[in-house]
Motif scaffolding. Structure first.
Motif, PDB file in Angstrom:
ATOM      1  N   UNK A   1       0.837  -1.205   0.000  1.00 51.48           N
ATOM      2  CA  UNK A   1       0.000   0.000   0.000  1.00 51.48           C
ATOM      3  C   UNK A   1       0.873   1.257   0.000  1.00 51.48           C
TER       4      UNK A   1
ATOM      5  N   UNK B   1       2.207   2.741   2.189  1.00 45.72           N
ATOM      6  CA  UNK B   1       2.254   3.253   3.565  1.00 45.72           C
ATOM      7  C   UNK B   1       3.014   4.570   3.652  1.00 45.72           C
ATOM      8  N   UNK B   2       2.776   5.457   2.694  1.00 46.44           N
ATOM      9  CA  UNK B   2       3.376   6.790   2.777  1.00 46.44           C
ATOM     10  C   UNK B   2       2.652   7.560   3.870  1.00 46.44           C
ATOM     11  N   UNK B   3       3.395   8.391   4.601  1.00 46.39           N
ATOM     12  CA  UNK B   3       2.759   9.176   5.653  1.00 46.39           C
ATOM     13  C   UNK B   3       1.992  10.317   5.002  1.00 46.39           C
ATOM     14  N   UNK B   4       0.650  10.300   5.107  1.00 47.31           N
ATOM     15  CA  UNK B   4      -0.139  11.268   4.339  1.00 47.31           C
ATOM     16  C   UNK B   4       0.045  12.711   4.811  1.00 47.31           C
TER      17      UNK B   4
END
Lengths: 252, 319, 275
Positions: free
Chosen positions: B84, B86-89
């Motif tokens: 996914x 998992x980037x920090x939004x």
């Protein structure tokens, strides 16, 4: 980390529930002091032999049933109407009534009733309490029913209309049955907030309409009494059973 | 070659099922290694064991020859590109890339970020948040975020699965090129055999928590050791106990010389695939087989009596 | 569409008669003068609002604000790890959530009384400490600011847990893993990733706790024993004891104005409507 959180959670839930649990435990204490003596139903007997408590409970039940019935009908219709097309004014009013401090709602309704009594020859009593309870519980009903309506979505009703039902039939035969769990939850919430309310009730109650929370409040102000523990345990038990029943109804 | 990562009889059990059944594996330093298998075969669990998100029930995981079983994810010099992403939004592309460098208190953050941005062709996009980036760009940020830490092993969990097919093909080439340039060991987990075949130096095929075969892409495709590997890496025509790939299966109206391997049958249909045509044949022995033929040679109609033929060298055999 | 008009009619009636009308009356009273026998008289005046700036009442307002702010901060402190625990629980997540909601279904009065039962001079805590020989005279636990604060935190804690839980639950679980993977220790991961992302929930929870705390009446009344006067008690007092309805109305209107602003702040940010 996980272990720390678990340890914290134990403390957190203890904080949340231990006060009520000890309160209930001491309702079975034979002594009037907070030192454990032996197990006894003496305070429960006292509850059931106190005419003031019994009358207040009866008043509370009558008020809660009427207020719940009225606010559930009005609130459900309102939620359905708003679901079809929103109204900023009505929605704003619902939100505001929800966040208005209870004491302000209480004095405002008192002011209204006193003002109206200049023309109507009524006085504060069980009717004003029911009206006041309807006033504050409608918003709760609208919110709970609206949440349910959103999960149902508009497709069901569109399908019904596609199959030849008119608006009224679509509501009555499709949406309303699907809404039943939401309506039950809403009614239960209305019943709880009505049965529980002290602040608003105390402002608009008359001499003949003392409710159970008013009696409990007066006793608590006077000082310690294990009778309050017994009442608390009974009220909590009553609502616990009610919630369990409603959960079963919803699952069915 | 000395392995940078080694798994020794690694076993992982969850309540009620065994995800990884005691696998051993060694990943050469600087290689592009793939774990290939169907969903539920334990490949992602293996990756998570290496990253440190799960603890093995038994067995050892060695990084640079050192057992890292007891090390937390933040104490292992491996880094993961999540499926996914998992980037920090709440952070920009730059913020995401800097995150690990700040945790490790690296000195020359600016230069390293600049270099990695150039490496993954993201220069100019560094102030955007994940929500303002395209799928491909997010993937590059996720890659850059891990690469910038210069991990011993870079773990990639189905990194291309979320991209559309066209972009996926392009990213395959780019991933491979990036890996060559930086020389970091890549461990890719995928269920897409094309992906594994096209990128890997070596791959391991997994099934039901076990490793079925390890080898180079050519090895595994051309000399599968088990019927499962043969079937998972590509289509197989089963003619009795013999397996033949459709692209090695020829078709003719008449039988060939007796020395050739062949079998008679009837055409049941054909499927136009654009670049070639697949002709479906039911053999007289009752088996259904597929032959891939060039478009120009596809003059077969249903109920035509034909012969299927293949070279003995193309036969897949299992010991 | 005709159906809708009929359906909304009772709600409009409710709003006009039981919400709007009382509000207008209170608004009008707030600009009038107290009569000789406690009634409400002309002439129109701004005096009631001016009185709010009297140091006596200003102190009460300030105290209410400080109390509500403190209760909100404590609720946040207690609720955040609890919400985190529930979100990260692999099993029984629903049970944990239900256990937080359970107090909603028990009487607020009963919950407040439970603390009187625990804290008073002859209450459980003092009795137990005396029996254990730790103290000889009861500790003054009840009827002070601390008891009121405790009651408010206890009463409104679920309002903070639920919205924070709701935002945390929507987060990709691999974010926490990604943070660890990039070298962040659990505490750093929480502070640098989870807390910033939980902001909408923290804001919603804070408003939901702050609003009722600001207008609290029952908690300061029972647990403060009349010693901790908050703005809610001031309103009640003007309508019963002091019989100064115009001033009580002015205080109410001020309180409503504050609450409305807070509600507006919340709704402006909140993407998902309740109604």
């Amino acid at each position: 980390m996980k272990r720390w959180l678990a340890v914290y959670a134990v403390a957190f839930y203890a904080f949340l529930h231990l006060p009520l649990l000890t309160l209930a435990a001491f309702s079975f204490n034979a002594s009037r002091f907070t030192v454990w003596d032996h197990f006894s139903f003496v305070w429960y007997r006292a509850v059931f032999h106190d005419p003031q408590i019994l009358e207040a409970t009866w008043n509370s039940v009558v008020i809660a049933v009427w207020a719940t019935a009225i606010s559930t009908v009005v609130g459900t219709l309102c939620a359905y109407g708003l679901w079809k097309r929103g109204s900023r004014l009505l929605t704003g009013g619902l939100y505001l009534s929800l966040v208005t401090p209870e004491i302000v709602t209480g004095i405002a309704l008192l002011a209204l009733f006193q003002w109206a009594f200049r023309w109507l020859h009524w006085q504060l009593g069980i009717y004003t309490v029911i009206l006041a309870h309807v006033a504050f519980s409608i918003s709760y009903v609208v919110i709970v029913v609206s949440a349910r309506l959103r999960t149902i979505g508009p497709t069901l009703e569109e399908a019904a209309m596609d199959l030849g039902a008119n608006e009224w039939q679509a509501f009555l035969r499709v949406t309303l049955p699907a809404l039943v769990p939401g309506i039950i939850a809403a009614a239960l919430l209305a019943l709880t907030v009505s049965f529980d309310d002290y602040v608003i009730t105390s402002m608009v109650a008359g001499v003949d309409s003392e409710t159970l929370p008013m009696v409990v409040y007066a006793m608590a102000r006077r000082g310690a009494s294990p009778v309050i523990n017994a009442i608390s345990a009974l009220v909590t038990l009553f609502f616990g059973i009610l919630i369990l029943i409603s959960e079963k109804v919803r699952e069915a | 070659m000395d392995p940078i990562l080694e798994l020794r009889s690694v076993l992982k059990e969850f309540p009620g099922h065994r995800a990884v059944s005691g696998i051993s594996l060694s990943v050469p330093r600087g290689s592009f290694f793939s774990l290939l298998g169907p969903s539920g075969c334990g490949k992602t669990t293996t990756l998570r064991l290496i990253a440190g998100f799960e603890q093995p029930t038994s067995g050892d995981i060695l990084l640079n020859g050192e057992a890292v079983n007891d090390r937390k994810p933040y104490e292992r010099n491996v880094s993961t590109v999540f499926q996914s992403y998992a980037l920090f939004p709440h952070l920009t592309a730059r913020g995401n890339i800097e995150f690990g460098l700040r945790q490790h208190r690296v000195a020359d953050i600016d230069k390293r970020v600049k270099d990695v941005l150039a490496l993954v062709s993201l220069t100019g996009k560094e102030t955007r948040r994940p929500a303002q980036l395209s799928g491909g760009e997010r993937q590059r940020v996720a890659l850059a975020r891990s690469l910038v830490l210069q991990p011993d092993v870079l773990l990639l969990d189905e990194p291309l699965a979320a991209l559309d097919p066209k972009l996926r093909k392009q990213m395959r080439l780019e991933l491979k090129a990036v890996q060559r340039r930086v020389g970091i060991t890549f461990l890719l987990v995928t269920h897409d055999q094309e992906e594994a075949l096209s990128m890997s130096d070596q791959l391991a095929v997994m099934n039901e928590g076990r490793i079925e075969q390890v080898g180079s892409p050519q090895d595994v495709y051309l000399r599968p050791r088990t019927p499962f590997v043969a079937g998972f890496l590509g289509a197989v025509n089963w003619i009795g106990p013999i397996g033949v790939r459709p692209e090695a299966t020829r078709i003719a109206h008449r039988g060939g010389p007796g020395s050739q391997r062949q079998a008679p049958g009837l055409v049941t249909g054909s499927v136009f695939l654009g670049d070639c045509v697949e002709v479906l044949v039911r053999l007289d022995s009752g088996e259904d087989v597929v032959a891939q033929v060039p478009r120009s040679a596809a003059n077969f109609k249903p109920d035509d009596a034909v012969h299927i033929c293949w070279d003995a060298a193309e036969e897949l055999s299992f010991s | 569409m005709k159906l809708r008009r009929w359906f909304l009619f009772p709600a409009w009636l409710w709003m006009a008669l039981l919400f709007f009308a009382p509000f207008v009356i209170v608004l009008a009273y707030s600009f009038l003068t107290r009569g000789p026998y406690g009634g409400v008289w002309g002439p129109w005046t701004l005096e009631n609002y001016q009185r709010l700036f009297d140091p006596l009442y200003l102190t009460i307002l300030m105290r209410s604000f400080a109390m509500a702010a403190a209760a909100t901060a404590l609720c946040l402190l207690f609720a955040f790890p609890a919400a985190l625990f529930i979100v990260r629980a692999t099993r029984h997540r629903n049970l944990y959530l239900q256990l937080v909601m359970l107090p909603f279904w028990t009487s607020f009065l009963v919950r407040t009384y439970a603390w009187m039962f625990l804290l008073r001079d002859t209450g459980l805590i003092n009795t137990a400490l005396e029996a254990a020989g730790i103290i000889h005279d009861p500790l003054p636990l009840l009827y002070n600011n601390g008891a009121v604060l405790l009651g408010l935190v206890y009463g409104y804690l679920p309002f903070m847990v639920l919205p924070i839980y709701a935002t945390l639950e929507r987060l990709d679980p691999s974010l926490m893993e990604a943070a660890a993977d990039l070298g962040a220790r659990p505490m750093a991961a929480i502070l640098r990733v989870i807390v910033p992302l939980a902001k909408p929930g923290i804001l919603a929870g804070s408003v939901l706790v702050f609003i009722p705390c600001l207008g609290a009446y029952l908690t300061p009344d029972l647990l403060g024993g009349g010693r901790t006067v908050l703005v809610g008690n001031l309103v009640q007092n003007q309508f019963t004891g002091a019989r100064d309805w115009p001033f009580g109305s002015a205080v109410s209107i001020t309180l409503m104005a504050l609450v409305t602003v807070l509600l507006w702040v919340l709704l402006r940010r909140e993407s998902e409507p309740l109604v």
